[in-house]
Design an enzyme around this catalytic site. Sequence first.
Site, PDB file in Angstrom:
ATOM      1  N   GLU A 170       1.257   4.107  -6.468  1.00  0.00           N
ATOM      2  CA  GLU A 170       0.798   3.733  -7.813  1.00  0.00           C
ATOM      3  C   GLU A 170      -0.702   3.970  -8.043  1.00  0.00           C
ATOM      4  O   GLU A 170      -1.419   3.075  -8.481  1.00  0.00           O
ATOM      5  CB  GLU A 170       1.148   2.262  -8.091  1.00  0.00           C
ATOM      6  CG  GLU A 170       2.641   1.994  -7.969  1.00  0.00           C
ATOM      7  CD  GLU A 170       3.033   0.535  -8.235  1.00  0.00           C
ATOM      8  OE1 GLU A 170       2.157  -0.329  -8.251  1.00  0.00           O
ATOM      9  OE2 GLU A 170       4.236   0.291  -8.420  1.00  0.00           O
ATOM     10  N   ASP A 219       5.054   6.841  -7.158  1.00  0.00           N
ATOM     11  CA  ASP A 219       4.603   6.201  -8.405  1.00  0.00           C
ATOM     12  C   ASP A 219       5.784   5.871  -9.309  1.00  0.00           C
ATOM     13  O   ASP A 219       6.901   6.333  -9.084  1.00  0.00           O
ATOM     14  CB  ASP A 219       3.593   7.105  -9.142  1.00  0.00           C
ATOM     15  CG  ASP A 219       2.434   6.295  -9.710  1.00  0.00           C
ATOM     16  OD1 ASP A 219       2.686   5.242 -10.333  1.00  0.00           O
ATOM     17  OD2 ASP A 219       1.275   6.724  -9.527  1.00  0.00           O
ATOM     18  N   GLU A 287      12.855   3.933  -5.116  1.00  0.00           N
ATOM     19  CA  GLU A 287      13.036   2.502  -5.420  1.00  0.00           C
ATOM     20  C   GLU A 287      14.035   2.288  -6.557  1.00  0.00           C
ATOM     21  O   GLU A 287      13.801   1.505  -7.482  1.00  0.00           O
ATOM     22  CB  GLU A 287      11.686   1.860  -5.797  1.00  0.00           C
ATOM     23  CG  GLU A 287      10.614   2.060  -4.753  1.00  0.00           C
ATOM     24  CD  GLU A 287       9.290   1.372  -5.093  1.00  0.00           C
ATOM     25  OE1 GLU A 287       9.262   0.485  -5.958  1.00  0.00           O
ATOM     26  OE2 GLU A 287       8.281   1.738  -4.474  1.00  0.00           O
TER      27      GLU A 287
HETATM   28  C1  XIL Z   1       8.063  -5.623  -5.017  1.00  0.00           C
HETATM   29  C2  XIL Z   1       9.013  -6.454  -4.162  1.00  0.00           C
HETATM   30  O1  XIL Z   1      10.336  -6.083  -4.456  1.00  0.00           O
HETATM   31  C3  XIL Z   1       8.811  -7.931  -4.443  1.00  0.00           C
HETATM   32  O2  XIL Z   1       9.585  -8.725  -3.550  1.00  0.00           O
HETATM   33  C4  XIL Z   1       7.344  -8.291  -4.293  1.00  0.00           C
HETATM   34  O3  XIL Z   1       7.156  -9.637  -4.678  1.00  0.00           O
HETATM   35  C5  XIL Z   1       6.465  -7.396  -5.148  1.00  0.00           C
HETATM   36  O4  XIL Z   1       6.732  -6.030  -4.820  1.00  0.00           O
HETATM   37  N1  XIL Z   1       6.918  -1.026  -6.888  1.00  0.00           N
HETATM   38  C6  XIL Z   1       6.716  -0.991  -5.534  1.00  0.00           C
HETATM   39  C7  XIL Z   1       7.309  -2.051  -4.678  1.00  0.00           C
HETATM   40  O5  XIL Z   1       6.159  -0.014  -5.034  1.00  0.00           O
HETATM   41  O6  XIL Z   1       6.553  -2.268  -3.525  1.00  0.00           O
HETATM   42  C8  XIL Z   1       7.494  -3.341  -5.450  1.00  0.00           C
HETATM   43  O7  XIL Z   1       8.173  -4.268  -4.617  1.00  0.00           O
HETATM   44  C9  XIL Z   1       8.259  -3.076  -6.720  1.00  0.00           C
HETATM   45  C10 XIL Z   1       7.504  -2.121  -7.613  1.00  0.00           C
END
Ligand code: XIL
Length: 381
Positions: A170, A219, A287
């Site tokens: 990010e 990202d 993700e």
């Molecule tokens: C999130 C986790 O799922 C949560 O448990 C934590 O509280 C915050 O982070 N983008 C990302 C991830 O790159 O690392 C994030 O994960 C979600 C958004």
Amino acid sequence: MKLKKSLCLITAAIMTLVMMTSCGSDANRPESAIDEAAPSLCEAFKDYFKVGAAINSWDLSDENSDKYKLITKHFNTFVMENETKADHMHPQENTYNFDATDKLCEYAEKTGATVRGHCLVWHSQWPGWIFKDGSEEASADLVVERMKEHITTIVTHYKGRIDTWDVVNEVLDGGGMRFSDWLKIVGDYDGDGDKYDFIEIAFRTAREADPDARLIINDYSLETDTNKAIKMYNMCKQMMSEGVPVDGVGLQMHIGIDLDVEQARENIKILSKLKEYNPDFVIEVTELDMSCFSWGDNSTTIDFKKIEDQFNEKYCEVFEMFMDLSEEGLLDSVVFWGFNDGNSWLNGTPEGRVNHPFLIDADLNFKSAFWEVTELPAKRK
Ligand code: XIL
């Protein structure tokens, strides 16, 4: 009379049989995602890409638990949801906590899965010490030195065990480079006019520590925000043409049920042009989850049955796109950010929200989307 009764019985038996068959395969489908007779998600896509999940170390603590059986059956690549992040792994300058991620690597070695490392450099879930020198702000030299030490120690520890790293996470926002302590303090470190320097140093350091690991720049919203996809392309193009070892762009893909898949294809096409600067360049989906709430809707619950068809259709469209990208040699890994509706970062925000982002529900039963998605590869042949 007797004959009439027997005939009636036979007819009834035949009718029941016909009814059972005409209920179609749906009625005979296993309900539970750990049913041994059920198909496996990663097996279904084995000719296209690995299918993975973000998990937590407690999912691995009992080999006989349903969750352990479920992830072992359906996924062949894994990432820690939180425990490889710096606030967990490197909370203080001289303290490293490798236990949780070590446990994942041991599990992966036992089951033949692969592991992604998420993530080495991020503005969030980062301990404050790295940007401080006593009570003052640390200098650019000190931050760079600490970042190199952080990356080298972690990547060396997992050399040969973690094969893909989200090196930076990010670093862009909608408008351009995200304003973060990394950007503010390190800035234009080499004086060449751009401020990509912390990213460049991060990638070069990771490559040095493990020359065989795949290095990803990760990202969000790249599939929806064309401006951001173009910014990502331009930044990577400049870095890659200067020899910065970026192997791919990770699309988080926290998508919504109203995702415009054609738009996503267009944006990915922009990013895929980076192959020109590295023939091994890939896109990874890192993700994946699908919120059932439209953008801007702040309600906490939704009647899933009412949107089930739309949900299934969108998931199928998205997986069709993934298969196309795989056929073009651009995508070999699709990772969900979780694995069942009961455990997702999308629940609870806004307060009390219950979301339904995956193919498996909170009771570890298959949703109808699971069947529609897993049937896609066979339909292509
Ligand atoms: C999130 C986790 O799922 C949560 O448990 C934590 O509280 C915050 O982070 N983008 C990302 C991830 O790159 O690392 C994030 O994960 C979600 C958004």
